[in-house]
Design a protein around this motif. Structure first.
Motif, PDB file in Angstrom:
ATOM      1  N   LEU A  41       0.846  -1.476  -0.552  1.00  0.00           N
ATOM      2  CA  LEU A  41      -0.064   0.098   0.365  1.00  0.00           C
ATOM      3  C   LEU A  41       0.401   1.454  -0.001  1.00  0.00           C
ATOM      4  O   LEU A  41       0.458   2.239  -1.079  1.00  0.00           O
ATOM      5  CB  LEU A  41      -0.748  -0.058   1.031  1.00  0.00           C
ATOM      6  N   ALA A  42       1.841   1.314   0.502  1.00  0.00           N
ATOM      7  CA  ALA A  42       2.835   2.268   0.608  1.00  0.00           C
ATOM      8  C   ALA A  42       3.979   2.556  -0.638  1.00  0.00           C
ATOM      9  O   ALA A  42       4.277   3.478  -1.155  1.00  0.00           O
ATOM     10  CB  ALA A  42       3.828   2.377   2.033  1.00  0.00           C
ATOM     11  N   MET A  43       4.053   1.366  -1.077  1.00  0.00           N
ATOM     12  CA  MET A  43       4.907   1.410  -2.376  1.00  0.00           C
ATOM     13  C   MET A  43       4.429   1.442  -3.543  1.00  0.00           C
ATOM     14  O   MET A  43       4.737   2.551  -4.409  1.00  0.00           O
ATOM     15  CB  MET A  43       5.373  -0.061  -2.318  1.00  0.00           C
ATOM     16  N   ARG A  44       3.134   1.658  -3.436  1.00  0.00           N
ATOM     17  CA  ARG A  44       2.412   1.943  -4.625  1.00  0.00           C
ATOM     18  C   ARG A  44       1.908   3.247  -4.902  1.00  0.00           C
ATOM     19  O   ARG A  44       1.952   3.842  -6.224  1.00  0.00           O
ATOM     20  CB  ARG A  44       1.086   1.358  -4.968  1.00  0.00           C
ATOM     21  N   GLN A  45       2.195   3.930  -4.074  1.00  0.00           N
ATOM     22  CA  GLN A  45       2.239   5.147  -4.735  1.00  0.00           C
ATOM     23  C   GLN A  45       3.447   6.487  -4.946  1.00  0.00           C
ATOM     24  O   GLN A  45       3.889   7.121  -4.928  1.00  0.00           O
ATOM     25  CB  GLN A  45       1.944   5.997  -2.942  1.00  0.00           C
ATOM     26  N   ARG A  46       4.991   5.544  -4.697  1.00  0.00           N
ATOM     27  CA  ARG A  46       5.983   4.873  -5.111  1.00  0.00           C
ATOM     28  C   ARG A  46       5.809   6.339  -6.664  1.00  0.00           C
ATOM     29  O   ARG A  46       4.872   5.717  -8.015  1.00  0.00           O
ATOM     30  CB  ARG A  46       6.849   4.598  -4.398  1.00  0.00           C
ATOM     31  N   ASP A  47       6.814   7.198  -6.379  1.00  0.00           N
ATOM     32  CA  ASP A  47       6.973   7.814  -7.391  1.00  0.00           C
ATOM     33  C   ASP A  47       6.970   6.508  -9.214  1.00  0.00           C
ATOM     34  O   ASP A  47       6.899   6.322 -10.170  1.00  0.00           O
ATOM     35  CB  ASP A  47       7.853   8.953  -8.630  1.00  0.00           C
ATOM     36  N   PHE A  48       8.396   5.309  -8.942  1.00  0.00           N
ATOM     37  CA  PHE A  48       8.951   4.025  -9.750  1.00  0.00           C
ATOM     38  C   PHE A  48       7.289   3.201 -10.199  1.00  0.00           C
ATOM     39  O   PHE A  48       7.671   3.062 -11.432  1.00  0.00           O
ATOM     40  CB  PHE A  48       9.873   4.026  -9.269  1.00  0.00           C
ATOM     41  N   VAL A  49       6.437   3.259  -9.966  1.00  0.00           N
ATOM     42  CA  VAL A  49       5.397   2.694 -10.085  1.00  0.00           C
ATOM     43  C   VAL A  49       4.577   3.233 -10.986  1.00  0.00           C
ATOM     44  O   VAL A  49       4.154   2.523 -11.863  1.00  0.00           O
ATOM     45  CB  VAL A  49       4.663   2.187  -8.032  1.00  0.00           C
ATOM     46  N   ASP A  50       4.573   4.739 -10.666  1.00  0.00           N
ATOM     47  CA  ASP A  50       3.393   5.296 -11.960  1.00  0.00           C
ATOM     48  C   ASP A  50       3.882   5.567 -13.046  1.00  0.00           C
ATOM     49  O   ASP A  50       3.992   5.420 -13.882  1.00  0.00           O
ATOM     50  CB  ASP A  50       4.128   7.025 -11.561  1.00  0.00           C
ATOM     51  N   ALA A  51       5.837   5.691 -13.000  1.00  0.00           N
ATOM     52  CA  ALA A  51       6.902   5.470 -14.239  1.00  0.00           C
ATOM     53  C   ALA A  51       6.595   3.707 -15.036  1.00  0.00           C
ATOM     54  O   ALA A  51       6.714   3.859 -16.394  1.00  0.00           O
ATOM     55  CB  ALA A  51       8.276   5.808 -13.706  1.00  0.00           C
ATOM     56  N   CYS A  52       6.396   2.905 -14.455  1.00  0.00           N
ATOM     57  CA  CYS A  52       5.757   2.103 -14.744  1.00  0.00           C
ATOM     58  C   CYS A  52       4.906   1.565 -15.388  1.00  0.00           C
ATOM     59  O   CYS A  52       4.268   1.045 -16.483  1.00  0.00           O
ATOM     60  CB  CYS A  52       5.853   0.942 -13.208  1.00  0.00           C
ATOM     61  N   ARG A  53       3.827   2.319 -14.567  1.00  0.00           N
ATOM     62  CA  ARG A  53       2.775   2.253 -15.506  1.00  0.00           C
ATOM     63  C   ARG A  53       2.423   3.583 -16.420  1.00  0.00           C
ATOM     64  O   ARG A  53       1.994   2.748 -17.720  1.00  0.00           O
ATOM     65  CB  ARG A  53       1.841   2.685 -14.433  1.00  0.00           C
ATOM     66  N   ALA A  54       3.170   4.230 -16.650  1.00  0.00           N
ATOM     67  CA  ALA A  54       3.017   4.974 -17.520  1.00  0.00           C
ATOM     68  C   ALA A  54       3.806   3.932 -18.764  1.00  0.00           C
ATOM     69  O   ALA A  54       3.943   4.981 -20.100  1.00  0.00           O
ATOM     70  CB  ALA A  54       4.478   6.747 -17.515  1.00  0.00           C
ATOM     71  N   LEU A  55       5.371   3.286 -18.383  1.00  0.00           N
ATOM     72  CA  LEU A  55       5.846   2.112 -20.151  1.00  0.00           C
ATOM     73  C   LEU A  55       4.996   1.877 -20.015  1.00  0.00           C
ATOM     74  O   LEU A  55       5.642   0.810 -20.599  1.00  0.00           O
ATOM     75  CB  LEU A  55       6.679   2.229 -18.957  1.00  0.00           C
ATOM     76  N   GLY A  56       3.744   0.923 -19.165  1.00  0.00           N
ATOM     77  CA  GLY A  56       2.839   0.612 -20.047  1.00  0.00           C
ATOM     78  C   GLY A  56       3.200  -1.009 -18.991  1.00  0.00           C
ATOM     79  O   GLY A  56       2.800  -2.230 -20.471  1.00  0.00           O
ATOM     80  N   TYR A  57       3.901  -1.229 -18.271  1.00  0.00           N
ATOM     81  CA  TYR A  57       4.286  -2.676 -17.903  1.00  0.00           C
ATOM     82  C   TYR A  57       3.184  -2.359 -17.137  1.00  0.00           C
ATOM     83  O   TYR A  57       2.080  -2.141 -16.777  1.00  0.00           O
ATOM     84  CB  TYR A  57       5.586  -2.384 -16.457  1.00  0.00           C
ATOM     85  N   SER A  58       2.905  -4.248 -17.175  1.00  0.00           N
ATOM     86  CA  SER A  58       1.706  -5.249 -16.394  1.00  0.00           C
ATOM     87  C   SER A  58       1.413  -4.866 -15.104  1.00  0.00           C
ATOM     88  O   SER A  58       2.432  -4.817 -14.285  1.00  0.00           O
ATOM     89  CB  SER A  58       1.756  -6.409 -17.426  1.00  0.00           C
ATOM     90  N   ASP A  59       0.453  -5.206 -14.489  1.00  0.00           N
ATOM     91  CA  ASP A  59       0.149  -5.218 -13.212  1.00  0.00           C
ATOM     92  C   ASP A  59       1.213  -6.651 -12.960  1.00  0.00           C
ATOM     93  O   ASP A  59       1.830  -6.281 -11.675  1.00  0.00           O
ATOM     94  CB  ASP A  59      -1.031  -5.397 -13.009  1.00  0.00           C
ATOM     95  N   LEU A  60       1.222  -7.568 -13.404  1.00  0.00           N
ATOM     96  CA  LEU A  60       1.592  -8.679 -12.406  1.00  0.00           C
ATOM     97  C   LEU A  60       3.373  -8.258 -12.911  1.00  0.00           C
ATOM     98  O   LEU A  60       4.212  -8.298 -11.487  1.00  0.00           O
ATOM     99  CB  LEU A  60       2.129  -9.923 -13.761  1.00  0.00           C
ATOM    100  N   ARG A  61       4.056  -7.804 -13.660  1.00  0.00           N
ATOM    101  CA  ARG A  61       5.425  -7.421 -13.572  1.00  0.00           C
ATOM    102  C   ARG A  61       6.541  -6.359 -12.415  1.00  0.00           C
ATOM    103  O   ARG A  61       6.751  -5.763 -11.906  1.00  0.00           O
ATOM    104  CB  ARG A  61       5.598  -6.739 -14.738  1.00  0.00           C
ATOM    105  N   ILE A  62       5.019  -5.017 -11.905  1.00  0.00           N
ATOM    106  CA  ILE A  62       5.201  -4.355 -11.738  1.00  0.00           C
ATOM    107  C   ILE A  62       4.900  -4.426 -10.240  1.00  0.00           C
ATOM    108  O   ILE A  62       6.143  -4.359  -9.763  1.00  0.00           O
ATOM    109  CB  ILE A  62       4.021  -3.292 -11.572  1.00  0.00           C
TER     110      ILE A  62
END
Length: 284
Positions: free
Chosen positions: A169-190
């Motif tokens: 819950l704390a980690m999913r708010q981090r910027d690198f998670v948003d960057a992964c989503r912006a790059l099109g990474y799948s939920d499983l990979r993130i």
């Protein structure tokens, strides 16, 4: 793995190497594990070999830990008992870590009804005392090695769900998670390629502490007759066998109890050392 996790590893390792408690704990556990692995070669007697003539002998040069009611060498049974007790603890904890961490990461990452459902089920399981739940499961499934591992693993799962969920819950708010989503990474990979490596330190610390709990639970269940069936030696069953002769032959219970105590202290020292090493507020 994110850059923050990679850069924190060397610093954590330096703090761990300077922790005397962690070193002592590791040395203690390693010695016990080596004794268990080398049991066929270092145990002086067959753990199940009976010698009625030598029954209830006090510790001596021939039998360092004495003998039990059936004349079996207590030292050999303690060494061989380490195999079962440690195996049950390691396997049950490993299963609890894998299942609980995966479920916790999924709950924390997706949130919503998935999180609410998993959290509710976890709260129900945590409402039962860990030992009572293990006792009920073994009583229903029957006393055997596989059922014992399964029962203890089930009691471990809620604790790892909770810590993995909270960290996610704390980690999913981090910027690198948003960057992964912006790059099109799948939920499983993130989840398992980027979030999981960043929460592993907390999971490992809990695992080291829970391993001590798993071994203690196995010993307790064996003591009350719900462990591995006799004549297989486990630390809890050896203590139980000596309980009826506690006043006349206290060594029957003292030596396996000391083995359990040594492992408990060692694992707790490891857990405390790992916690201090991975704490960013600790020494640099």
């Amino acid at each position: 793995m994110s850059a923050s996790a990679a850069s924190a590893a060397p610093s954590a390792w330096r703090r761990a190497s300077r922790s005397p408690g962690l070193v002592i704990g590791l040395a203690t556990v390693i010695v016990v594990v080596l004794l268990a692995l080398l049991a066929p070669w270092i145990a002086p007697y067959d753990p199940n070999e009976q010698d009625p003539v030598a029954a209830l002998m006090a510790p001596s040069a021939e039998h360092w830990f004495g003998t039990d009611f059936f004349g079996r060498d207590v030292l050999s049974r303690v060494i061989w008992g380490a195999r079962i007790s440690l195996s049950v603890g390691f396997l049950a904890t490993a299963a609890g870590v894998v299942v609980g961490t995966v479920i916790g990461v999924v709950a924390g990452y997706f949130g919503g009804w998935t999180d609410r459902l998993i959290t509710a089920a976890t709260d129900v399981m945590l409402s039962f005392p860990q030992l009572i739940m293990g006792l009920m499961l073994v009583a229903v499934l029957g006393p055997s090695l596989g059922n014992l591992i399964l029962a203890i693993a089930v009691t471990a799962v809620p604790a790892f769900i909770r810590i993995a969920r909270g960290s996610t819950l704390a980690m999913r708010q981090r910027d690198f998670v948003d960057a992964c989503r912006a790059l099109g990474y799948s939920d499983l990979r993130i989840m398992f390629g980027h979030i999981l490596p960043n929460i592993l330190d907390e999971v490992v610390v809990l695992a080291s502490l829970w391993l001590a709990t798993a071994i203690r639970t196995e010993s307790t269940l064996a003591f009350i007759g719900l462990g591995v069936p006799p004549p297989t030696a486990t630390w809890g069953s050896i203590v139980r066998e000596g309980f009826d002769n506690l006043l006349d032959a206290p060594w029957l219970s003292i030596f396996p109890s000391l083995a359990i105590l040594a492992v408990m202290i060692g694992l707790n020292l490891i857990g405390d050392g790992l916690r201090d090493a991975t704490d960013p507020r600790g020494a640099p």
